[in-house]
Design an enzyme around this catalytic site. Structure first.
Site, short mmCIF file in Angstrom:
data_model
loop_
_atom_site.label_atom_id
_atom_site.label_comp_id
_atom_site.label_asym_id
_atom_site.label_seq_id
_atom_site.Cartn_x
_atom_site.Cartn_y
_atom_site.Cartn_z
CG ASN A 1 -0.12 0.10 2.52
OD1 ASN A 1 0.91 -0.55 2.67
ND2 ASN A 1 -0.58 0.92 3.45
CB CYS B 1 2.63 3.43 4.76
SG CYS B 1 1.83 5.04 4.66
CD GLU C 1 0.85 0.19 6.52
OE1 GLU C 1 -0.13 0.86 6.89
OE2 GLU C 1 1.66 0.59 5.65
#
Length: 957
Positions: free
Chosen positions: A583, A585, A587
């Protein structure tokens, strides 16, 4: 009075005209002089004084004058911007504040001769004023100060209440002085001051003291709270109203009822909340919890989270937490009991929901999910549908990850037109501009990350997307990018073997393959290319492409390095799809397809709140996780879905991502240096506990509410938990050097999972938590401490941050004084070079760039074995080199990490070493500029790869 002392008279040149120097650009601002007189603020006087000073020091030749004019225009703009940056910062400046900004700008610009002359001049004038006051007759009292109301009427300023509010703000806090705040506040008062300015004056006064005593951050927050109470109460009452904290304790229930009714009338709150037992809810509010904020946390809530109407906030902190809790309890059987349970958890700071949940829970458009992952099809309809979906998903504060690997590459054949494709890059430009246009409902910058597999023929152009040179039509300056790297590529690097790039229209199955199946198919396509059976391909050394990936990562901060195979091999959902990207970021690792857009709902446990001097408090942690997971489960059913593919996917798989924050603070509390074996063991132990309790809580919810629909066939259903799936990766790679030890009853939990089932396909993910950690007043996510004294920048402004743990230890050893503050400023918040600090404290309080990146990777690897998704892992490299980056990222892959996030590297750090008395976040004494551009490369060419605490950076929000 001149702001700067011209050393020698010179002819006055024409004033430079710039945005910062133009008096028209600062209408309505006023200057408070030392005698209390108030005059209009005129930036032209700053420009004039600077010009005289420069020409006096450097000469007045024509060449010097031209150079000086350019410098002065820039400095004046900086100074005015520093004074006027915050819209809510009042419209008056004290003469000393202006001079502080002038001194700061000169120091920043490294105009040392002028700065030195200016500092000496200020000191000389201060001595003259002091001498003039000796024996002088006190001026006659001209009357008390008056307050100008919104109506324009003047009333006496209530100094008794002012002193009471400041006294209340300092009550119960060690080493703070209400007298010091009151004295500084009075310095900024003048006759006719506005109500807003009066509310702001003590806040700014307290902020200047934070660098000397961290508890002043609490004081500043409490003073801001008084201002917020007046704003909210006056709005609801329709007339001026205010209350102290003690008075508010009696009024909170009545306020909440009025707040809820008005919020519904203003269409800011879901009318369904009015159907709760409001009396029961109001009685559960805990007004004293308003006092636990630091200034950064409360100001962030004030600016970005609290509900407002026509620019006026009417939501107080406990109403905010209760609104979020009620919104998450809408479909519970005993809604009031669950709302109160959720409220108590949120307001305790033991757990915090993600930003979209905090923004939108309990509102008419409850889009509560954090992350969305999509796969883009290889046709115009699919491409522009994906871009439209991005806009719809981003509108309500979702972060986006797009998999672009299916889109055919440059030069590929287009059957419909018998032409050639322009590749992925032009469409990425459109996606980039869409993210900027749809800026998350006006609350924060739109954010999207594009992923591309390393074998795609356009990968080399993809690497260049963030460069500041080249054809701007093939650049995406605002979009994040990430490499989706198969294990085979890393193995070819190890072997110094060849690597072949393909267009996915000719190799369509590579997109969905991983592990041995990918290797077989890839080698088959290489053979076809060698036989001339493919039209579009290119062969190069794997090491050469790897070096280029790391070079661009170093120079531009992108693309990030993420690993396809561990994300898929360890995915619990491999039976129903493929993970094609992460995604925004890095994670989240969830399946995507043409008819499923992956959705993840996030929240984070405050690890600091769950440690004692003896270690983890497992009982408290279990309670927190159980309630937190129930809240995240509710998000799935309550959530407002903007596209059907997201709803279908989320209800079918029900993934959530429980993470952590405050890891560095927990290490400080336990007296463990980040760069130590003990810290790695704690990372292992703490994540094992969270994994155990999270999986157990999901089983409990499955028993109560049922398994998630796609459970059968998953790794869960086979009794393969995250700690077991690490063996699948080791088997696929022929081994994995990673500690596999466990301490809890995993056999018992494994039996419960297979017998009862899971409520969620995925349960854990460690997000950046940049904003919610600010709210809770703890360190971000799993990050090491950036500095022990620095100024943090975000959308709410600049904030002095001091490591309270360090200050406590230095006080206990008699080392905390003005000299230590000055030393911390000089050494960029680092204790490593301060001789009088003992070695044990130097190790404990080592900052991010003083810790070798391998420690971060080893700690992350221990966590990763327990997590069914991934981590937002930033890597800090103080002195990057090609060899160091190669070692770092190969180690991340070898340890089985699924993803990495930003590369934080430091090429130039500028810390203000001026003699400012304090810092209020704008007149800051510590301001670090950190980028990943090598010193030898001009910034105009490569730009800044990663500026820590960048207000526009998703990771910093």
């Amino acid at each position: 009075m001149s702001l700067l002392h011209p050393v020698a008279p010179v002819a006055e040149p024409p004033l430079p005209r710039s945005a910062g120097a133009d008096p028209a650009s600062t209408p309505g601002y006023q200057l408070i002089r030392r005698n209390g007189a108030v005059t209009p603020f005129d930036p032209a006087k700053i420009a004039l004084a600077l010009t005289k000073a420069f020409l006096a020091v450097e000469g007045s030749s024509a060449a010097a004058s031209r150079r000086v004019h350019a410098i002065v225009a820039d400095l004046t703009a900086q100074i005015v911007a520093g004074l006027t940056r915050r819209a809510d910062a009042g419209r008056t400046f004290h003469i000393e504040d202006v001079q502080d900004q002038v001194e700061l700008a000169l120091m920043r610009g490294e105009h040392h001769k002028v700065a030195r002359a200016y500092v000496l001049y200020r000191e000389e004038r201060a001595r003259e004023r002091a001498a003039a006051r000796v024996g002088a007759t006190a001026p006659p009292v001209t009357g008390e100060l008056r307050l100008r109301l919104a109506s324009g009427a003047l009333v006496p300023l209530d100094e008794v209440r002012l002193a009471a509010v400041i006294g209340e703000a300092t009550a119960g806090l060690a080493d703070v002085s209400s007298d010091a705040i009151l004295a500084e506040t009075r310095r900024n008062l003048y006759d006719g001051i506005s109500v807003d300015e009066l509310g702001l004056a003590p806040i700014l006064a307290a902020r200047t003291l934070i660098e000397r005593e961290p508890n002043y951050a609490r004081v500043s927050a409490r003073l801001l709270l008084d201002r917020l109470r007046r704003e909210a109460l006056s709005f609801l009452a329709g007339r001026p109203d205010q209350a102290t904290q003690a008075e508010m304790a009696e009024r909170y229930g009545d306020y909440f009822r009025a707040y809820l009714a008005r919020g519904i009338d203003e269409e800011r709150i879901d009318p369904e909340l009015a159907r709760f037992d409001i009396e029961r809810i109001a009685e559960a509010l805990l007004p004293e919890r308003d006092l636990q904020f630091d200034y950064l946390g409360l100001q962030t809530l004030y600016d970005r989270y609290f509900l407002h109407a026509r620019g006026t906030r009417f939501e107080l902190p406990q109403a905010f937490f209760m609104r979020v809790a009620m919104g998450l309890a809408l479909r519970e059987v005993d809604r009031e009991a669950r709302a109160i349970e959720f409220y108590r958890l949120l307001s305790s700071f033991d757990f915090m929901a993600s930003t979209p949940t905090l923004f939108n829970s309990g509102t008419p458009r409850a889009q509560l999910a954090s992350c969305f992952l999509t796969t883009v099809a290889d046709d115009l309809d699919g491409i522009f549908k994906a871009i439209k979906d991005n806009a719809l998903l981003a509108k309500y504060s979702g972060g986006l990850g797009n998999d672009w690997t299916r889109v055919r590459g440059l030069g590929a054949h287009i059957r419909g037109t018998n032409g050639e494709s322009q590749g992925v890059v032009p469409f990425l430009k459109v996606a980039n501009d869409t993210a900027i246009a749809v800026n998350q409902g006006g609350k924060r910058k739109g954010a999207v990350c594009a992923y591309l597999e390393t074998w795609h023929i356009d990968i080399e152009e993809f690497l260049d997307l963030r460069k500041n040179t080249g054809d701007d039509r093939r650049r995406t300056h605002d979009m994040n990018t990430a490499n989706w790297v198969p294990d085979l590529f890393m193995q070819r690097i190890e072997q110094d073997g060849p690597w072949t790039l393909f267009s996915p229209d000719e190799t369509p199955d590579l997109h969905d393959l991983y592990g041995p199946a990918f290797k077989t198919a890839y080698e088959g396509y290489e053979a076809k290319a060698a036989r001339g059976e493919l039209k579009v391909f290119k062969q190069l050394r794997a090491v050469d492409l790897w070096r280029r990936m790391l070079t661009l990562l170093f120079e531009t901060g992108h693309p990030w390095v993420t690993f396809k195979d561990p994300c898929n091999i360890r995915s619990p959902q491999s039976h129903v799809g493929v993970v094609h990207s992460s995604n925004l970021c890095t994670e989240i690792t969830l399946n995507t397809s043409a008819d499923e857009v992956a959705v993840c709902n996030l929240g984070s446990v405050n690890l600091l709140a769950h440690v004692t001097p003896d270690g983890l408090d497992h009982q408290r942690l279990a309670r927190t996780v159980k309630t937190a997971l129930r809240m995240l489960d509710n998000v799935i059913d309550i959530n407002f879905y903007t596209i059907p593919e997201a709803r279908r996917s989320n209800l079918r798989h029900r993934p959530v991502g429980l993470g952590i924050m405050g890891f560095q603070d927990a290490l400080h509390a336990l007296r463990l240096p980040y760069g130590s074996d003990a810290a790695i063991r704690f990372a292992d132990e703490s994540m094992e506990a969270i994994s155990f309790h999270t999986i157990s809580a999901s089983v409990d919810l499955a028993a109560e509410r049922g398994r998630y629909p796609s459970f059968e066939g998953s790794l869960w259903s086979k009794g393969i938990l995250p700690i077991d799936s690490i063996e699948l990766l080791a088997e696929g790679r022929g081994g994995l050097d990673l500690d596999r030890s466990t301490t809890l009853d995993w056999e018992g939990l494994r039996a419960r999972v297979t017998t009862i089932g899971m409520r969620h396909s995925n349960t854990m993910a460690i997000a950046p938590t940049a904003t919610i950690s600010n709210i809770c007043g703890v360190s971000q996510s799993i990050e090491p401490a950036y500095q022990n004294l620095f100024v943090k920048s975000n959308m709410s402004g600049d904030f002095t941050v001091v490591n309270a743990f360090l200050v406590r230890d230095l006080k206990s050893r008699g080392l905390w004084d003005e000299v230590m503050v000055s030393d911390l400023k000089y050494y960029d918040g680092s204790v490593g070079q301060i001789d009088r600090i003992p070695d044990d404290l130097k190790a404990l309080y080592a900052t991010a760039f003083e810790i070798d990146a391998s420690w971060l990777i080893e700690a992350a690897a221990r966590r990763q074995k327990w997590i069914d998704q991934a981590q937002s892992l930033n890597l800090y490299v103080a002195n990057p080199s090609g060899r160091k980056l190669d070692e770092t990222y190969r180690l991340a892959w070898k340890r089985g990490l699924k993803t990495t996030y930003y590369l934080r590297s430091r090429s130039a750090t500028h810390v203000e070493k001026s003699t400012l008395k304090g810092t209020d976040g704008k007149l800051n004494a510590v301001s670090a500029v950190v980028s990943a551009a090598p010193i030898s490369v001009p910034e105009s060419e490569f730009g800044k790869a990663c500026v820590l605490d960048d207000p526009d950076c998703e990771a910093c929000q």
